[in-house]
Design an enzyme around this catalytic site. Structure first.
Site, PDB file in Angstrom:
ATOM      1  N   ARG A   1       0.690  -1.321   0.064  1.00 12.47           N
ATOM      2  CA  ARG A   1       0.227  -0.275  -0.429  1.00 12.47           C
ATOM      3  C   ARG A   1       0.637   1.151  -0.061  1.00 12.47           C
ATOM      4  O   ARG A   1       0.643   2.079  -1.020  1.00 12.47           O
ATOM      5  CB  ARG A   1      -0.884  -0.029   1.344  1.00 12.47           C
TER       6      ARG A   1
ATOM      7  N   ASN B   1      -1.760   8.734   0.238  1.00  9.78           N
ATOM      8  CA  ASN B   1      -3.432   9.714  -0.118  1.00  9.78           C
ATOM      9  C   ASN B   1      -3.490  10.341   1.613  1.00  9.78           C
ATOM     10  O   ASN B   1      -5.113  10.401   1.549  1.00  9.78           O
ATOM     11  CB  ASN B   1      -5.092   8.318  -0.350  1.00  9.78           C
ATOM     12  N   ARG B   2      -3.110  10.078   2.121  1.00  6.34           N
ATOM     13  CA  ARG B   2      -3.535  10.927   3.490  1.00  6.34           C
ATOM     14  C   ARG B   2      -2.418  11.712   3.715  1.00  6.34           C
ATOM     15  O   ARG B   2      -2.633  13.142   4.730  1.00  6.34           O
ATOM     16  CB  ARG B   2      -3.319  10.495   4.867  1.00  6.34           C
TER      17      ARG B   2
ATOM     18  N   HIS C   1      -8.249   3.893  -7.725  1.00  4.63           N
ATOM     19  CA  HIS C   1      -8.552   2.570  -6.483  1.00  4.63           C
ATOM     20  C   HIS C   1      -9.259   1.265  -6.585  1.00  4.63           C
ATOM     21  O   HIS C   1      -9.974   1.373  -7.094  1.00  4.63           O
ATOM     22  CB  HIS C   1      -8.697   3.519  -5.418  1.00  4.63           C
TER      23      HIS C   1
ATOM     24  N   TYR D   1     -10.132  13.571   3.792  1.00  4.07           N
ATOM     25  CA  TYR D   1      -8.216  13.134   4.071  1.00  4.07           C
ATOM     26  C   TYR D   1      -7.936  13.909   3.540  1.00  4.07           C
ATOM     27  O   TYR D   1      -8.556  14.284   2.381  1.00  4.07           O
ATOM     28  CB  TYR D   1      -8.028  12.063   5.237  1.00  4.07           C
ATOM     29  N   SER D   2      -6.443  14.268   3.017  1.00  2.88           N
ATOM     30  CA  SER D   2      -5.767  15.353   2.172  1.00  2.88           C
ATOM     31  C   SER D   2      -5.049  14.259   1.365  1.00  2.88           C
ATOM     32  O   SER D   2      -3.964  13.624   0.852  1.00  2.88           O
ATOM     33  CB  SER D   2      -4.366  15.638   3.538  1.00  2.88           C
ATOM     34  N   THR D   3      -6.100  14.144   0.283  1.00  2.00           N
ATOM     35  CA  THR D   3      -6.181  13.368  -0.941  1.00  2.00           C
ATOM     36  C   THR D   3      -4.983  13.572  -2.293  1.00  2.00           C
ATOM     37  O   THR D   3      -4.795  14.377  -2.496  1.00  2.00           O
ATOM     38  CB  THR D   3      -6.833  12.830  -1.807  1.00  2.00           C
TER      39      THR D   3
ATOM     40  N   GLU E   1     -13.327   4.735  -7.188  1.00  4.29           N
ATOM     41  CA  GLU E   1     -12.824   2.982  -6.337  1.00  4.29           C
ATOM     42  C   GLU E   1     -13.801   1.966  -6.584  1.00  4.29           C
ATOM     43  O   GLU E   1     -15.130   1.847  -6.862  1.00  4.29           O
ATOM     44  CB  GLU E   1     -13.742   3.673  -4.527  1.00  4.29           C
TER      45      GLU E   1
END
Length: 314
Positions: free
Chosen positions: A66, A73-74, A119, A167-169, A181
């Site tokens: 990952r 992705n955060r 994703h 969150y900060s993608t 997704e």
């Protein structure tokens, strides 16, 4: 820039589009599609659009994991994007800064118009478009277009603008960020049906942008979305160890209504833990493999309808 005339919102043409794969290095549909398009991008070319396929986390892709140091992705927070330190920073923070240089800067007029971030999920979510703002009429219109284009196949819209759960993608660098997704697919595995579903949605997305840029006006519409409400963790003991699993009645039932009193978890000795919320919710990301480390068994959502203004190119 945008302006409004009689209810129709005029928006700048979307000329620069990026397609991100490998934000998580073990989510194979996006990795494979982007690598394919880097070699031959004919499939993603549209008139008047620069479409750029890009592997965002090459080290994680190489290791089929990952991430290497921290979840990319955060990582797109103001603190990370402005942090000094160069090679002393975690690998994904270095990548976030590099991606922000190439495709941003985030929040600036120079940023890319659209970023699609591809994703996979291990959850039984089917095709899901992820929307980061209920006020993004361009993305709402695009998602409405995609939903109609692939019908009777399903493509749901997950809206995450919860101040504590957002969150900060990687895609948040763009003016119009779009998450895609598609599941269920195990990590590190490529399933042909999931691959093709992702490919088809990208095709319709790019078709929409081309039509918009050519001057087609899209009339006002409504879009059903599932708004992220709450993150639900697994039951745990005093030491933080998980003591129950997702209940078999809930497993694989993403997007299906969960009512107060419905089975939610099953303890290792067979006891049922029931959902105690105040009303019906629609769970998703149920039992997602990547979210065990994030103390998340699933998220609850509430179904609502958003109004999208008519849009046309300025």
């Amino acid at each position: 820039m945008s302006s409004s005339h009689g209810g129709t919102v005029s928006l700048d043409a979307a000329r620069r589009v990026a397609i991100f794969g490998g934000t998580h290095g073990n989510e194979m549909s996006g990795v494979t599609l982007v690598n394919l398009w880097v070699k031959n991008g004919a499939e993603i070319q549209r008139k008047g659009i620069e479409s750029r396929p890009f592997i965002t986390n090459p080290k994680a892709v190489e290791k089929c994991t990952r991430y290497v140091d921290t979840d990319l992705n955060r990582a797109f927070t103001p603190e990370n994007l402005s942090a000094p330190g160069g090679e002393d920073l975690p690998y994904e923070v270095q990548r976030a800064q590099e991606i922000n240089r190439i495709f941003g800067p985030k929040g600036s007029p120079e940023a890319y118009d659209v970023i699609f971030d591809l994703h996979n999920t291990t959850s039984n979510m089917g095709c899901t478009l992820i929307l980061e703002s209920s006020k993004d009429h361009f993305n709402l219109q695009m998602m409405n277009y995609i939903k109609k284009a692939i019908a009777p196949a399903s493509c749901l819209v997950l809206l995450n603008e919860h101040p504590l759960l957002k969150y900060s993608t990687s895609r948040s660098v763009a003016k119009h960020p779009v998450g895609l997704e598609v599941g269920p697919q195990p990590q590190g595995v490529l399933r042909s049906n999931i691959f093709e579903a992702m490919r088809v949605i990208l095709k319709h997305s790019l078709d929409f942008i081309e039509l918009f840029n050519e001057g087609m006006e899209f009339p006002a519409c409504t879009v059903e979305v599932f708004r992220v409400s709450e993150r639900i963790d697994y039951p745990r003991d005093a030491n933080g160890n998980i003591i129950a699993m997702v209940h078999p009645n809930l497993q694989d039932c993403d997007w299906e209504p969960l009512n107060p009193g419905d089975p939610m978890f099953q303890t290792f000795d067979g006891k049922t833990i029931h959902y105690q919320g105040s009303g019906t919710v629609y769970p998703t990301f149920i039992n997602e493999a990547a979210y065990y480390e994030k103390q998340q068994a699933f998220v609850t959502t509430r179904r609502e309808t958003l109004a999208a203004s008519a849009i046309r190119k300025a």
